[in-house]
Design a protein around this motif. Sequence first.
Motif, mmCIF file in Angstrom:
data_model
loop_
_atom_site.group_PDB
_atom_site.id
_atom_site.type_symbol
_atom_site.label_atom_id
_atom_site.label_comp_id
_atom_site.label_asym_id
_atom_site.label_seq_id
_atom_site.Cartn_x
_atom_site.Cartn_y
_atom_site.Cartn_z
ATOM 1 N N LEU A 21 -1.256 2.381 7.941
ATOM 2 C CA LEU A 21 -0.697 2.124 6.736
ATOM 3 C C LEU A 21 0.643 2.893 6.782
ATOM 4 O O LEU A 21 0.585 4.125 6.751
ATOM 5 C CB LEU A 21 -1.289 2.359 5.621
ATOM 6 C CG LEU A 21 -2.711 1.616 5.342
ATOM 7 C CD1 LEU A 21 -3.687 1.881 4.406
ATOM 8 C CD2 LEU A 21 -2.308 -0.054 5.024
ATOM 9 N N TRP A 37 2.230 -0.601 0.067
ATOM 10 C CA TRP A 37 1.198 -0.368 1.017
ATOM 11 C C TRP A 37 0.155 -0.934 0.285
ATOM 12 O O TRP A 37 -0.886 -1.400 0.919
ATOM 13 C CB TRP A 37 1.270 0.723 1.698
ATOM 14 C CG TRP A 37 0.807 2.105 0.697
ATOM 15 C CD1 TRP A 37 1.518 2.904 0.103
ATOM 16 C CD2 TRP A 37 -0.459 2.328 0.359
ATOM 17 N NE1 TRP A 37 0.805 3.651 -0.747
ATOM 18 C CE2 TRP A 37 -0.519 3.670 -0.246
ATOM 19 C CE3 TRP A 37 -1.712 1.963 0.774
ATOM 20 C CZ2 TRP A 37 -1.680 4.145 -0.975
ATOM 21 C CZ3 TRP A 37 -2.846 2.578 0.193
ATOM 22 C CH2 TRP A 37 -2.905 3.818 -0.495
ATOM 23 N N ASN A 99 2.518 -1.459 8.817
ATOM 24 C CA ASN A 99 0.946 -1.977 8.375
ATOM 25 C C ASN A 99 0.402 -2.720 9.329
ATOM 26 O O ASN A 99 0.819 -3.821 9.726
ATOM 27 C CB ASN A 99 1.388 -2.460 6.946
ATOM 28 C CG ASN A 99 1.555 -1.541 6.182
ATOM 29 O OD1 ASN A 99 1.421 -0.338 5.960
ATOM 30 N ND2 ASN A 99 2.446 -2.255 4.862
#
Length: 108
Positions: A21, A37, A99
Amino acid sequence: MFNIKDLKPLLDNQPLLSLYLNVNPALRENQATTAAWRIWLKDALREIDRQHDKDETWQALRARVDEFFTTYRPESKGLALFFGEVMEQTVELPVDIENRASYGKPSL
């Protein structure tokens, strides 16, 4: 930071949830009321839920992930998380990362 001896436990734990992340609080999109995120993570976990809805191991892992993020506050640019049936490893990274999420074979 990671070193080679940290990889063996990850490789030995399958299925494994691997999360990467970009939690960088300096990024504009992460300064919103709900950080970008977090939205991405919610969507990614929902997709894994659809693929493994009858998998009891996944359901237990998912509960642990949800619990982890109820109190998590970013202190780095990137975060790598690995959740296995009996293990959990968190690595804060000093760099921005893309991500990514996967469940099954470790994504290292």
